[in-house]
Write a protein that holds these residues in place. Structure first.
Motif, PDB file in Angstrom:
ATOM      1  N   MET A  14       0.816  -1.217   0.000  1.00  8.21           N
ATOM      2  CA  MET A  14       0.000   0.000   0.000  1.00  8.21           C
ATOM      3  C   MET A  14       0.854   1.274   0.000  1.00  8.21           C
ATOM      4  O   MET A  14       0.713   2.143  -0.857  1.00  8.21           O
ATOM      5  CB  MET A  14      -0.911   0.006   1.225  1.00  8.21           C
ATOM      6  N   LEU A  15       1.738   1.384   0.973  1.00  7.33           N
ATOM      7  CA  LEU A  15       2.466   2.645   1.149  1.00  7.33           C
ATOM      8  C   LEU A  15       3.407   2.955  -0.012  1.00  7.33           C
ATOM      9  O   LEU A  15       3.815   4.118  -0.180  1.00  7.33           O
ATOM     10  CB  LEU A  15       3.242   2.618   2.473  1.00  7.33           C
ATOM     11  N   GLU A  16       3.747   1.901  -0.787  1.00 11.37           N
ATOM     12  CA  GLU A  16       4.603   2.164  -1.944  1.00 11.37           C
ATOM     13  C   GLU A  16       3.893   3.000  -2.997  1.00 11.37           C
ATOM     14  O   GLU A  16       4.531   3.534  -3.923  1.00 11.37           O
ATOM     15  CB  GLU A  16       5.073   0.835  -2.569  1.00 11.37           C
ATOM     16  N   ASN A  17       2.583   3.136  -2.881  1.00 12.07           N
ATOM     17  CA  ASN A  17       1.827   3.930  -3.852  1.00 12.07           C
ATOM     18  C   ASN A  17       1.818   5.423  -3.523  1.00 12.07           C
ATOM     19  O   ASN A  17       1.285   6.225  -4.285  1.00 12.07           O
ATOM     20  CB  ASN A  17       0.377   3.429  -3.902  1.00 12.07           C
ATOM     21  N   LEU A  18       2.357   5.787  -2.390  1.00  9.97           N
ATOM     22  CA  LEU A  18       2.384   7.203  -2.003  1.00  9.97           C
ATOM     23  C   LEU A  18       3.331   7.986  -2.897  1.00  9.97           C
ATOM     24  O   LEU A  18       4.340   7.462  -3.385  1.00  9.97           O
ATOM     25  CB  LEU A  18       2.823   7.357  -0.542  1.00  9.97           C
ATOM     26  N   THR A  19       3.020   9.249  -3.098  1.00  6.78           N
ATOM     27  CA  THR A  19       3.910  10.163  -3.812  1.00  6.78           C
ATOM     28  C   THR A  19       4.234  11.333  -2.893  1.00  6.78           C
ATOM     29  O   THR A  19       3.479  11.653  -1.968  1.00  6.78           O
ATOM     30  CB  THR A  19       3.253  10.697  -5.093  1.00  6.78           C
ATOM     31  N   ALA A  20       5.362  11.955  -3.125  1.00 10.16           N
ATOM     32  CA  ALA A  20       5.784  13.077  -2.285  1.00 10.16           C
ATOM     33  C   ALA A  20       4.829  14.245  -2.452  1.00 10.16           C
ATOM     34  O   ALA A  20       4.401  14.559  -3.568  1.00 10.16           O
ATOM     35  CB  ALA A  20       7.203  13.499  -2.646  1.00 10.16           C
ATOM     36  N   GLN A  21       4.502  14.888  -1.349  1.00  6.53           N
ATOM     37  CA  GLN A  21       3.635  16.063  -1.370  1.00  6.53           C
ATOM     38  C   GLN A  21       4.483  17.331  -1.474  1.00  6.53           C
ATOM     39  O   GLN A  21       5.658  17.330  -1.092  1.00  6.53           O
ATOM     40  CB  GLN A  21       2.777  16.106  -0.105  1.00  6.53           C
ATOM     41  N   PRO A  22       3.915  18.413  -1.978  1.00  5.52           N
ATOM     42  CA  PRO A  22       4.681  19.661  -2.076  1.00  5.52           C
ATOM     43  C   PRO A  22       5.187  20.096  -0.706  1.00  5.52           C
ATOM     44  O   PRO A  22       4.461  20.021   0.293  1.00  5.52           O
ATOM     45  CB  PRO A  22       3.656  20.664  -2.629  1.00  5.52           C
ATOM     46  N   ALA A  23       6.430  20.516  -0.658  1.00  6.36           N
ATOM     47  CA  ALA A  23       7.018  20.969   0.607  1.00  6.36           C
ATOM     48  C   ALA A  23       6.376  22.280   1.040  1.00  6.36           C
ATOM     49  O   ALA A  23       6.029  23.120   0.205  1.00  6.36           O
ATOM     50  CB  ALA A  23       8.525  21.150   0.446  1.00  6.36           C
ATOM     51  N   ASP A  24       6.192  22.449   2.340  1.00  2.31           N
ATOM     52  CA  ASP A  24       5.687  23.711   2.873  1.00  2.31           C
ATOM     53  C   ASP A  24       6.790  24.761   2.757  1.00  2.31           C
ATOM     54  O   ASP A  24       7.879  24.608   3.323  1.00  2.31           O
ATOM     55  CB  ASP A  24       5.263  23.530   4.328  1.00  2.31           C
ATOM     56  N   LYS A  25       6.506  25.833   2.032  1.00  2.00           N
ATOM     57  CA  LYS A  25       7.545  26.831   1.744  1.00  2.00           C
ATOM     58  C   LYS A  25       8.032  27.527   3.007  1.00  2.00           C
ATOM     59  O   LYS A  25       9.219  27.850   3.137  1.00  2.00           O
ATOM     60  CB  LYS A  25       7.012  27.854   0.739  1.00  2.00           C
TER      61      LYS A  25
END
Length: 394
Positions: free
Chosen positions: A1-12
């Motif tokens: 399951m967790l391998e399907n995660l993608t990186a989220q935009p970093a908080d600036k």
């Protein structure tokens, strides 16, 4: 399951914090994070908060839940603080939330239930969490012009022109005071025109008031919100206690919904309680109890208001000092807007490249859109910032 995660935009802003901490320069200046700081760089615990917490610790006999909507006493004191007598309390449904962000999230969830086809209109620019949450919820969103980078004031003509495109039932998000990130506010006369346009369009106002007491004082900062609430059958108001009570980490906020009548109030209150149940069951209580204790006690309230005034006047003094120093260095009044803005923030209205130049060459850290936290300054760093702005050619 967790391998399907993608990186989220970093908080600036968090990325900016990391860069600031890693910078070895001793004369660096942090104007990025939106937290109040005193002249020593500390975010103090207010006197009234300390005393309220002492009383709570001595008297509290249970940690049992207070209810899905939070303690009713907190709702009552916050309705009075924000709305005064502008709306009958019988028309106001309310829930305690984890901070102002929680109130905004619950308001958007309520909109999604009650008007799933509505478009939520945001000022350009606005606080980044507004569009972020709306996009995450899959809601419709549009922008209206707000900030004029030339004058560093409100682009009122552009705002009114864009709001002509609002459809019946759409929601217009307005900042109650101390606009974040610009510091530029509508005048009361301009707000009256916005209210008139929204009434003609059958739009629903949604007010985010996170800085009451930081601009022109508690009552004046609430004036626009009260103006709006008294002018519509329905209105949503998200309020935060993080700044004016200095209880950031206690996550204390409230969502209020102004309704048409008692029947609509009861139905709305039930739906708000349902939303709290779905998202986090019972809201946190400690910060809300601190606020309630202060606002219910005349002596504590007087001391809190006095310290809040000291904080507000301190930021106004820093604004004036910076505007005066820039006028002295440039022999120009083009930075006078800094003294006219209100709240913790001002937007310089310059480019990300210039912001990066300030960081790289002078150790001045601010958000890439040129939003700077005035509360991050003190009497010693104001001249440092002024010289850097001039040297960068802003």
């Amino acid at each position: 399951m967790l391998e399907n995660l993608t990186a989220q935009p970093a908080d600036k802003i968090l990325a900016l914090v990391a860069k600031f901490k890693a910078d070895p320069r001793s004369d660096k200046v942090d104007l990025g994070v939106g937290v109040y700081k005193d002249a020593t760089g500390n975010t103090p615990v207010m006197r009234a908060v300390k005393e309220a917490e002492r009383r709570i610790l001595a008297d509290q006999s249970t940690k049992a839940y207070t209810g899905l909507a939070g303690d009713p006493a907190f709702g009552a004191v916050m309705k009075d603080l924000v709305l005064g007598d502008s709306v009958l309390s019988e028309r106001v449904a309310a829930i305690a939330t984890p901070g102002g962000t929680g109130a905004i999230r619950q308001a958007l969830e309520l909109i999604r239930i009650a008007a799933p086809k509505a478009t939520v209109w945001l000022s350009n620019p606005t606080w980044p969490n507004h569009p972020s949450i709306i996009k995450y919820l899959g809601m419709k969103m549009a922008e209206y012009r707000y900030f004029d980078s030339e004058t560093r004031g409100v682009d009122f003509d552009g705002m009114m022109a864009d709001l002509q495109n609002v459809a019946p039932g759409d929601v217009v998000l307005l900042h109650g005071c101390c606009h974040n990130p610009t510091g530029a506010n509508l005048t009361y006369g301009q707000m009256e025109q916005v209210i008139g346009l929204m009434q003609n369009k059958s739009a629903v106002p949604f007010v985010d008031i996170a800085y009451q007491g930081f601009g022109d004082g508690l009552a004046d900062d609430a004036k626009a919100t009260r103006q709006i609430a008294s002018s519509f059958e329905n209105c949503l108001i998200a309020a935060s206690c993080s700044k004016n009570f200095g209880i950031y980490r206690e996550r204390t906020g409230i969502l209020m919904a102004v309704t048409k009548d008692a029947d609509q109030q009861a139905l709305t209150q039930q739906n708000l309680a349902f939303l709290n149940r779905q998202n986090y069951s019972f809201p946190p209580d400690h910060g809300a109890r601190v606020v309630t204790t202060i606002l219910q006690d005349p002596e504590l309230r007087a001391d809190w208001e006095a310290e809040l005034e000291e904080t507000r006047n301190g930021m106004l003094d820093l604004r004036q000092q910076l505007a005066d120093e820039l006028k002295r260095l440039t022999n120009s009044d083009r930075f006078d807007f800094l003294a006219h803005h209100r709240g913790m923030f001002s937007r310089l209205g310059t480019t990300p490249e210039m912001v990066e130049k300030l960081r790289a060459d002078h150790g001045i850290y601010m958000v890439g859109d040129s939003r700077m936290n005035i509360a991050g300054l003190n009497a010693q760093t104001v001249p440092v910032l002024a010289k850097a702005i001039v040297a960068a050619g802003i």
